[in-house]
Design a protein around this motif. Structure first.
Motif, PDB file in Angstrom:
ATOM      1  N   LEU A 146      -6.305  -5.904   5.332  1.00 26.98           N
ATOM      2  CA  LEU A 146      -4.382  -6.164   4.617  1.00 26.98           C
ATOM      3  C   LEU A 146      -3.829  -5.883   6.386  1.00 26.98           C
ATOM      4  O   LEU A 146      -3.487  -5.505   6.942  1.00 26.98           O
ATOM      5  N   THR A 147      -3.289  -7.449   6.633  1.00 26.80           N
ATOM      6  CA  THR A 147      -2.377  -7.314   7.560  1.00 26.80           C
ATOM      7  C   THR A 147      -1.020  -7.099   6.804  1.00 26.80           C
ATOM      8  O   THR A 147      -0.834  -8.307   6.027  1.00 26.80           O
ATOM      9  N   ILE A 148      -0.341  -6.325   7.470  1.00 28.19           N
ATOM     10  CA  ILE A 148       1.705  -6.204   7.703  1.00 28.19           C
ATOM     11  C   ILE A 148       1.457  -7.041   8.049  1.00 28.19           C
ATOM     12  O   ILE A 148       1.526  -7.257   9.539  1.00 28.19           O
ATOM     13  N   ASP A 149       2.443  -8.059   7.256  1.00 30.65           N
ATOM     14  CA  ASP A 149       2.530  -9.185   8.596  1.00 30.65           C
ATOM     15  C   ASP A 149       4.793  -8.484   8.955  1.00 30.65           C
ATOM     16  O   ASP A 149       5.674  -8.797   8.419  1.00 30.65           O
ATOM     17  N   MET A 150       4.939  -8.611  10.098  1.00 32.09           N
ATOM     18  CA  MET A 150       6.200  -8.250  10.980  1.00 32.09           C
ATOM     19  C   MET A 150       6.884  -9.194  11.260  1.00 32.09           C
ATOM     20  O   MET A 150       8.200  -9.130  11.829  1.00 32.09           O
ATOM     21  N   GLN A 151       6.555  -9.814  11.395  1.00 31.72           N
ATOM     22  CA  GLN A 151       6.145 -11.270  12.157  1.00 31.72           C
ATOM     23  C   GLN A 151       7.260 -12.289  11.135  1.00 31.72           C
ATOM     24  O   GLN A 151       8.517 -12.455  11.341  1.00 31.72           O
ATOM     25  N   HIS A 152       7.219 -13.004  10.037  1.00 31.63           N
ATOM     26  CA  HIS A 152       7.430 -13.855   9.641  1.00 31.63           C
ATOM     27  C   HIS A 152       7.896 -13.212   7.945  1.00 31.63           C
ATOM     28  O   HIS A 152       8.739 -14.445   7.506  1.00 31.63           O
ATOM     29  N   GLY A 153       6.910 -11.745   7.681  1.00 29.47           N
ATOM     30  CA  GLY A 153       7.550 -11.112   6.641  1.00 29.47           C
ATOM     31  C   GLY A 153       8.983 -10.731   6.546  1.00 29.47           C
ATOM     32  O   GLY A 153       9.575 -10.976   7.888  1.00 29.47           O
ATOM     33  N   ILE A 154       9.259  -9.670   5.759  1.00 30.32           N
ATOM     34  CA  ILE A 154      10.804  -9.425   6.210  1.00 30.32           C
ATOM     35  C   ILE A 154      10.974  -8.002   5.880  1.00 30.32           C
ATOM     36  O   ILE A 154      11.434  -6.877   5.106  1.00 30.32           O
ATOM     37  N   VAL A 155       9.203  -7.309   7.140  1.00 25.44           N
ATOM     38  CA  VAL A 155       8.786  -5.971   6.519  1.00 25.44           C
ATOM     39  C   VAL A 155       9.398  -5.232   7.917  1.00 25.44           C
ATOM     40  O   VAL A 155       8.972  -6.054   9.054  1.00 25.44           O
ATOM     41  N   ASP A 156      10.157  -3.831   8.515  1.00 29.83           N
ATOM     42  CA  ASP A 156      10.811  -4.021   9.124  1.00 29.83           C
ATOM     43  C   ASP A 156       9.682  -2.249  10.000  1.00 29.83           C
ATOM     44  O   ASP A 156       8.174  -2.210   8.993  1.00 29.83           O
ATOM     45  N   TYR A 157       9.771  -1.849  10.982  1.00 29.22           N
ATOM     46  CA  TYR A 157       8.433  -0.301  11.378  1.00 29.22           C
ATOM     47  C   TYR A 157       8.861   0.252   9.872  1.00 29.22           C
ATOM     48  O   TYR A 157       7.959   1.371   9.694  1.00 29.22           O
ATOM     49  N   ALA A 158       9.931   0.764   9.508  1.00 27.70           N
ATOM     50  CA  ALA A 158       9.897   2.422   8.034  1.00 27.70           C
ATOM     51  C   ALA A 158       8.562   1.395   7.508  1.00 27.70           C
ATOM     52  O   ALA A 158       8.573   2.153   6.917  1.00 27.70           O
ATOM     53  N   TYR A 159       9.200   0.493   6.955  1.00 25.71           N
ATOM     54  CA  TYR A 159       8.324  -0.173   6.162  1.00 25.71           C
ATOM     55  C   TYR A 159       7.063   0.119   6.229  1.00 25.71           C
ATOM     56  O   TYR A 159       6.124   0.010   4.975  1.00 25.71           O
ATOM     57  N   ALA A 160       6.815  -0.402   7.127  1.00 28.92           N
ATOM     58  CA  ALA A 160       5.112  -0.813   7.843  1.00 28.92           C
ATOM     59  C   ALA A 160       4.357   0.487   7.269  1.00 28.92           C
ATOM     60  O   ALA A 160       3.605   0.340   7.607  1.00 28.92           O
ATOM     61  N   VAL A 161       5.001   1.419   7.718  1.00 31.44           N
ATOM     62  CA  VAL A 161       4.019   2.645   7.899  1.00 31.44           C
ATOM     63  C   VAL A 161       4.149   3.334   6.404  1.00 31.44           C
ATOM     64  O   VAL A 161       3.018   4.043   6.310  1.00 31.44           O
ATOM     65  N   ARG A 162       4.802   2.921   5.844  1.00 33.08           N
ATOM     66  CA  ARG A 162       5.033   3.573   4.379  1.00 33.08           C
ATOM     67  C   ARG A 162       3.535   2.582   3.417  1.00 33.08           C
ATOM     68  O   ARG A 162       3.336   2.900   2.780  1.00 33.08           O
ATOM     69  N   MET A 163       3.694   1.442   4.061  1.00 35.03           N
ATOM     70  CA  MET A 163       2.851   0.120   3.568  1.00 35.03           C
ATOM     71  C   MET A 163       1.080   1.244   4.516  1.00 35.03           C
ATOM     72  O   MET A 163       0.055   0.539   2.902  1.00 35.03           O
ATOM     73  N   LEU A 164       0.832   1.097   4.921  1.00 35.59           N
ATOM     74  CA  LEU A 164       0.433   1.579   5.924  1.00 35.59           C
ATOM     75  C   LEU A 164      -0.185   3.123   4.806  1.00 35.59           C
ATOM     76  O   LEU A 164      -1.652   3.541   5.131  1.00 35.59           O
ATOM     77  N   THR A 165       0.536   4.031   4.686  1.00 38.30           N
ATOM     78  CA  THR A 165       0.603   4.856   3.909  1.00 38.30           C
ATOM     79  C   THR A 165      -0.015   4.678   2.816  1.00 38.30           C
ATOM     80  O   THR A 165      -1.624   5.192   2.053  1.00 38.30           O
ATOM     81  N   ALA A 166       0.470   3.849   2.143  1.00 40.65           N
ATOM     82  CA  ALA A 166      -0.460   3.226   0.994  1.00 40.65           C
ATOM     83  C   ALA A 166      -2.159   2.740   0.776  1.00 40.65           C
ATOM     84  O   ALA A 166      -2.477   3.445   0.024  1.00 40.65           O
ATOM     85  N   ILE A 167      -1.598   2.134   2.211  1.00 35.88           N
ATOM     86  CA  ILE A 167      -3.366   1.143   2.143  1.00 35.88           C
ATOM     87  C   ILE A 167      -4.008   2.309   2.610  1.00 35.88           C
ATOM     88  O   ILE A 167      -5.544   1.825   2.078  1.00 35.88           O
ATOM     89  N   SER A 168      -3.706   3.647   2.906  1.00 37.06           N
ATOM     90  CA  SER A 168      -4.542   5.005   3.498  1.00 37.06           C
ATOM     91  C   SER A 168      -5.327   4.757   1.934  1.00 37.06           C
ATOM     92  O   SER A 168      -6.244   6.068   1.944  1.00 37.06           O
ATOM     93  N   THR A 169      -5.169   4.786   0.839  1.00 33.68           N
ATOM     94  CA  THR A 169      -5.880   5.478  -0.498  1.00 33.68           C
ATOM     95  C   THR A 169      -6.846   4.562  -0.463  1.00 33.68           C
ATOM     96  O   THR A 169      -8.107   5.027  -1.766  1.00 33.68           O
ATOM     97  N   THR A 170      -7.382   3.618   0.393  1.00 31.45           N
ATOM     98  CA  THR A 170      -8.727   2.759  -0.027  1.00 31.45           C
ATOM     99  C   THR A 170      -9.181   3.204   1.656  1.00 31.45           C
ATOM    100  O   THR A 170      -8.766   3.832   2.898  1.00 31.45           O
TER     101      THR A 170
END
Length: 258
Positions: free
Chosen positions: A37-61
């Protein structure tokens, strides 16, 4: 699991795209069977703090976490690596110099100049992560401009570059064609095939952004190692649109049971 482990099994990686800045949405996506899964920090609306939360969620798999960084900036490349990503996609790599700047941020000395501080990567990938990091991490240079096409062999010759990733929309714009997913215009498909062939010649992996499973399968059959099919936002919109259309087609006699 890493991309190299997937590729060592002789199969292409199926990638999903995350543009919704939310841990639960990322966790839902992560449980749907993607390889990466790729978190898009270029064209999406994701900043670094949100990216870390998303990475934590991905780590459940066991899904491999990747980030597309906003631009060629060694600081953010190193920061997302410290957060635990195992792949970085960098947009608008237009020269061998760009590729060298990018790849140097991916590796610790002596292979690169990544600064040491894997604050979350140690938690996500084990205490021995620093010893394995250089070989765990995959760097993708996006090839999406006429300038990149002109410098393609020089970019691909950069030793620490693992892979290229084709952005068909920007590539089409650069070539004077209509930007779209799943291009069929020879003005765009010809260069895509050329990029793939040169990547294979240089022993690099090749990825591409697509808009449908059928097109992604066709790209794998051509030799691509990494294919993206859609994003969380597009899947949500498509599912909602289908539900609304189904309801409208049935009429107003539908009874809702509570």
């Amino acid at each position: 699991m890493s991309l190299n482990a997937i590729w060592s099994e002789g199969r292409a990686a199926l990638n999903g795209w995350l543009s919704i800045p939310d841990g639960f949405a990322s966790e839902v996506m992560a449980h749907q069977g993607w390889d990466t899964l790729t978190i898009d920090m270029q064209h999406g609306i994701v900043d670094y703090a949100y990216a870390v939360r998303m990475l934590t969620a991905i780590s459940t798999t066991q899904v491999v976490p990747i980030v597309r960084v906003p631009w060629l900036d060694p600081g953010i490349v190193m920061k997302v690596l410290d957060a635990g990503v195992l792949g970085v996609i960098c947009p608008m790599i237009n020269s061998a110099e760009d590729a060298e700047i990018f790849t140097s941020a991916l590796r610790y000395a002596p292979r690169g100049r990544r600064s040491f501080g894997p604050i979350r990567a140690n938690l996500a990938h084990g205490a021995d992560y620093p010893k394995r990091a250089d070989d765990l991490v995959t760097g993708f240079a996006m090839i999406e401009t006429r300038a990149a096409l002109d410098a393609l062999d020089a970019i691909l010759a950069v030793p620490e570059l693992d892979a290229i990733y084709i952005g068909p929309a920007d590539l089409a714009l650069s070539l004077g064609a209509e930007p779209r997913f799943d291009p069929v215009d020879p003005v765009v498909t010809g260069p895509i095939e050329h990029i793939l062939a040169r990547a294979k010649h240089h022993g690099k992996r090749a990825g591409i952004h697509t808009g449908s499973a059928s097109y992604a399968r066709a790209m794998v059959e051509k030799g691509f190692d990494f294919v993206t099919i859609g994003s969380d936002a597009r899947f949500m919109a498509a599912g909602a649109a289908r539900a609304v259309a189904d309801f409208r087609n049935v009429g107003n006699d539908v009874k809702i049971a509570y």
